[in-house]
Design an enzyme around this catalytic site. Structure first.
Site, mmCIF file in Angstrom:
data_model
loop_
_atom_site.group_PDB
_atom_site.id
_atom_site.type_symbol
_atom_site.label_atom_id
_atom_site.label_comp_id
_atom_site.label_asym_id
_atom_site.label_seq_id
_atom_site.Cartn_x
_atom_site.Cartn_y
_atom_site.Cartn_z
ATOM 1 N N CYS A 112 0.743 -1.216 0.050
ATOM 2 C CA CYS A 112 0.044 -0.055 0.031
ATOM 3 C C CYS A 112 1.011 1.134 -0.123
ATOM 4 O O CYS A 112 0.270 2.394 -0.311
ATOM 5 C CB CYS A 112 -1.007 0.131 1.206
ATOM 6 N N HIS A 236 -3.126 7.530 2.931
ATOM 7 C CA HIS A 236 -3.603 6.302 2.326
ATOM 8 C C HIS A 236 -5.083 5.719 3.107
ATOM 9 O O HIS A 236 -5.184 5.929 4.367
ATOM 10 C CB HIS A 236 -2.352 5.112 2.631
ATOM 11 N N ASN A 266 -10.350 0.139 0.658
ATOM 12 C CA ASN A 266 -8.741 0.237 0.532
ATOM 13 C C ASN A 266 -8.306 -0.076 -0.739
ATOM 14 O O ASN A 266 -8.587 -1.598 -1.032
ATOM 15 C CB ASN A 266 -8.162 -0.641 1.795
#
Ligand code: UT7
Length: 313
Positions: A112, A236, A266
């Site tokens: 990520c 994020h 996500n």
């Protein structure tokens, strides 16, 4: 020479999966998902839509926004953990489809935090004069590595892509500071096993609520600025509670933080460029704004940037 953003674009697949849809698959509830994560819906790619297709759509938009063709690119970096295949890389597939004949191409693997690793790598090439135009993409089809029987993880993820053309910008604009980090001892907190995502949610949560605020603050200080100078935060999009930890540390109001986890869930390496692209498109981030981008992910990895948005031309 300072590296900055010349153009942005994003793309998410058409199909929307709601929390109610997930209630039919695993023992969960819309109420649990929303209150624990902030997620309401996520976009899921179709069977024949691959990571490279999502990356391509986002890249075409970013190139158009930058006003250049694929031929102008010197390097393509794609942050992904869900490439179509082990090789060729998604970056090479993009190189072909964009007609980027003179560009070198490679994928970047930092989960990520991959987009942050890609962006900072691109900046080094630009600032040392080696390359002029670099395309940095975050693209994921997480749905293909999601364990749809595991309620601890399947409610969290979505598919999508964001892209950014980077190049030299005028003095006063662009990347002012960065931080990258890794802690390989955290390799059991978030990993892939038998092609599926495995996660110790609490461990990742503890790490993220510590690291996101710390890295955000570090890049502000490294740039010689104070929290008051920060105009916008693009974290994020993993969990609204983690994002809030970073926002609180920087002491900035809610409306100055990118918030798209409710729509997209996500999307791993794609979440920061998608969020950044949307905020610029909606004129929430404008030229001259000091923006903090910050991410974390499996590895464990993390990265942050402070940049003054705009080209200054
Ligand atoms: O890009 C990086 C990717 N990963 C992350 O960012 C994940 C970071 N971690 C988190 O976001 C949170 O830890 C989660 C959202 C994954 C979980 O939230 P939590 O508040 O830490 O919940 P928990 O793991 O402490 O679980 C609380 C309860 C458990 O039940 P018991 O053991 O208390 O009876 C879980 O089994 O919630 C249960 N649970 C669920 N219940 C309904 C876990 N997942 C679900 C679910 N629906 N989907």
């Amino acid at each position: 020479m300072t590296a900055g953003i010349l153009g942005l674009g994003h793309y998410v697949p058409e199909r929307i999966m709601t929390n109610k849809d997930l209630e039919k698959i695993v023992e969960t509830s819309d109420e649990w998902i929303q209150s624990r994560t902030g997620i309401e819906t996520r976009h899921i790619a179709s069977e024949n839509e691959e990571t490279s297709d999502l990356a391509y759509e986002a890249s075409v938009r970013a190139l158009s926004d930058a006003g250049i063709d694929g031929e102008a690119l010197d390097l393509i970096l794609v942050a992904t953990i869900t490439g179509d295949m082990a090789f060729p890389s998604v970056a090479c597939q993009l190189q072909k489809r964009l007609g980027a004949t003179k560009a070198a191409a490679m994928d970047v693997g930092a989960a990520c935090a991959g987009f942050m690793y890609g962006m900072i790598t691109a900046a080094q090439f630009i600032e040392n004069g080696g390359y002029e135009k670099v395309l940095v993409v975050g693209a994921e089809k997480l749905s293909k590595i999601t364990d749809w029987t595991d309620r601890n993880t399947c409610v969290l993820f979505g598919d999508g892509a964001g892209a950014c053309v980077m190049g030299q910008v005028a003095e006063g604009y662009g990347i002012k500071s960065f931080e990258l980090g890794a802690d390989g001892t955290g390799d059991t907190a978030l990993y892939q096993e038998n092609e599926l995502i495995r996660m110790n949610g609490r461990e990742v949560f503890k790490f993220a609520v510590r690291q996101m605020p710390e890295s955000s603050e570090n890049v502000v200080l490294k740039a010689g600025l104070t929290k008051d100078d920060v105009d916008f935060l693009v974290p994020h999009q993993a969990n609204v509670r983690i994002m809030e930890a970073a926002r609180t540390r920087l002491d900035i109001p809610k409306e100055k933080m990118a918030y798209s986890i409710n729509k997209y869930g996500n999307t791993s390496a794609a979440s920061i460029p998608i969020a950044l692209s949307e905020e610029v498109q909606n004129n929430k981030i404008t030229s001259g704004d000091n923006v903090v981008l910050v991410g974390f992910g499996g590895g464990l990895t993390w990265g942050a940037v402070l940049l003054t948005y705009g080209r200054g031309d």
